[in-house]
Design a protein around this motif. Structure first.
Motif, PDB file in Angstrom:
ATOM      1  N   ALA A  13       0.816  -1.210   0.000  1.00 46.43           N
ATOM      2  CA  ALA A  13       0.000   0.000   0.000  1.00 46.43           C
ATOM      3  C   ALA A  13       0.848   1.257   0.000  1.00 46.43           C
ATOM      4  CB  ALA A  13      -0.925   0.003   1.209  1.00 46.43           C
ATOM      5  N   ALA A  70      -3.700   4.101  -1.513  1.00 44.83           N
ATOM      6  CA  ALA A  70      -4.023   3.014  -2.424  1.00 44.83           C
ATOM      7  C   ALA A  70      -3.386   1.731  -1.912  1.00 44.83           C
ATOM      8  CB  ALA A  70      -3.546   3.321  -3.837  1.00 44.83           C
ATOM      9  N   SER A  71      -4.048   0.613  -2.185  1.00 40.13           N
ATOM     10  CA  SER A  71      -3.494  -0.682  -1.785  1.00 40.13           C
ATOM     11  C   SER A  71      -3.740  -1.707  -2.876  1.00 40.13           C
ATOM     12  CB  SER A  71      -4.123  -1.153  -0.469  1.00 40.13           C
ATOM     13  OG  SER A  71      -5.467  -1.528  -0.662  1.00 40.13           O
ATOM     14  N   ARG A  72      -2.914  -2.743  -2.816  1.00 43.32           N
ATOM     15  CA  ARG A  72      -3.046  -3.853  -3.760  1.00 43.32           C
ATOM     16  C   ARG A  72      -2.646  -5.117  -3.031  1.00 43.32           C
ATOM     17  NH1 ARG A  72      -2.683  -4.766  -9.447  1.00 43.32           N
ATOM     18  NH2 ARG A  72      -1.641  -6.725  -9.952  1.00 43.32           N
ATOM     19  N   THR A 130      -6.322  -7.399  -6.007  1.00 41.63           N
ATOM     20  CA  THR A 130      -7.415  -6.517  -5.632  1.00 41.63           C
ATOM     21  C   THR A 130      -6.872  -5.171  -5.151  1.00 41.63           C
ATOM     22  OG1 THR A 130      -8.773  -8.402  -4.966  1.00 41.63           O
ATOM     23  CG2 THR A 130      -9.423  -6.237  -4.141  1.00 41.63           C
ATOM     24  N   THR A 131      -7.438  -4.101  -5.666  1.00 41.81           N
ATOM     25  CA  THR A 131      -6.979  -2.762  -5.310  1.00 41.81           C
ATOM     26  C   THR A 131      -8.071  -1.982  -4.574  1.00 41.81           C
ATOM     27  OG1 THR A 131      -7.653  -1.904  -7.466  1.00 41.81           O
ATOM     28  CG2 THR A 131      -5.367  -2.633  -7.239  1.00 41.81           C
ATOM     29  N   HIS A 132      -7.623  -1.053  -3.745  1.00 39.69           N
ATOM     30  CA  HIS A 132      -8.512  -0.110  -3.073  1.00 39.69           C
ATOM     31  C   HIS A 132      -7.891   1.274  -3.171  1.00 39.69           C
ATOM     32  CE1 HIS A 132      -9.812  -3.897  -1.152  1.00 39.69           C
ATOM     33  NE2 HIS A 132     -10.984  -3.304  -1.040  1.00 39.69           N
ATOM     34  N   TYR A 133      -8.755   2.271  -3.265  1.00 42.81           N
ATOM     35  CA  TYR A 133      -8.279   3.648  -3.352  1.00 42.81           C
ATOM     36  C   TYR A 133      -9.068   4.532  -2.393  1.00 42.81           C
ATOM     37  CZ  TYR A 133      -5.967   2.318  -7.714  1.00 42.81           C
ATOM     38  OH  TYR A 133      -5.166   1.712  -8.647  1.00 42.81           O
ATOM     39  N   THR A 164      -3.104   5.475  -9.700  1.00 45.97           N
ATOM     40  CA  THR A 164      -3.162   4.064 -10.035  1.00 45.97           C
ATOM     41  C   THR A 164      -2.018   3.329  -9.352  1.00 45.97           C
ATOM     42  OG1 THR A 164      -4.116   4.579 -12.204  1.00 45.97           O
ATOM     43  CG2 THR A 164      -3.210   2.371 -11.885  1.00 45.97           C
ATOM     44  N   ILE A 165      -2.345   2.283  -8.618  1.00 43.94           N
ATOM     45  CA  ILE A 165      -1.321   1.450  -7.985  1.00 43.94           C
ATOM     46  C   ILE A 165      -1.074   0.235  -8.871  1.00 43.94           C
ATOM     47  CG2 ILE A 165      -3.008   0.177  -6.579  1.00 43.94           C
ATOM     48  CD1 ILE A 165      -0.879   0.105  -4.343  1.00 43.94           C
ATOM     49  N   SER A 166       0.193  -0.129  -9.007  1.00 45.45           N
ATOM     50  CA  SER A 166       0.534  -1.294  -9.819  1.00 45.45           C
ATOM     51  C   SER A 166       1.782  -1.943  -9.246  1.00 45.45           C
ATOM     52  CB  SER A 166       0.740  -0.905 -11.274  1.00 45.45           C
ATOM     53  OG  SER A 166       1.836  -0.012 -11.411  1.00 45.45           O
TER      54      SER A 166
END
Length: 124
Positions: free
Chosen positions: A35, A49-51, A56-59, A68-70
């Motif tokens: 995150a 943001a987390s992944r 699965t991502t959350h913002y 955008t998290i990647s």
């Protein structure tokens, strides 16, 4: 012990873009959450943001549609692409990792490992 090192911070004008990078020293066993958090001067730590290891991502509502998290698994690297930046995005940004899945992945209390942060300054 896993180490996280952030880079990519800097100063840009409102409307600009930055990409933050978090280098992870070793592969983290699944399941996990990676995150980004931030802390503005005089304010508390905010989840951005987390992944998780399933993708699965959350913002945070404040960044949805702009950030955008990647993740690049081959490079053990986490990214945060930040577009349409606003002055209120000014903060120190931290990369963090949790060695389990979390019900609240944007809550700082669930993280096990933290980087030292990178400063992002957005001018109007």
């Amino acid at each position: 012990q896993v180490r996280l090192v952030e880079s990519g911070g800097g100063s840009v004008q409102s409307g600009g873009s930055l990409r933050l990078t978090c280098a992870v020293s070793e592969e983290i066993a699944k399941p996990y959450v990676m995150a980004w958090f931030r802390q503005a001067p005089g304010k508390g730590t905010e989840g951005v943001a987390s992944r998780n290891s399933y993708g699965t991502t959350h913002y945070a509502d404040s960044v949805k549609g702009r950030f955008t998290i990647s993740q690049d698994y081959a490079k053990n690297t986490l990214y945060l692409q930040m577009d349409s930046l606003k002055p209120e995005d000014t903060a120190t940004y931290y990369c963090a990792a949790a060695r389990a899945l979390l019900l609240r992945p944007l809550h700082p209390g669930g993280m096990d490992v933290w980087g030292k942060g990178t400063l992002v300054t957005i001018s109007s």
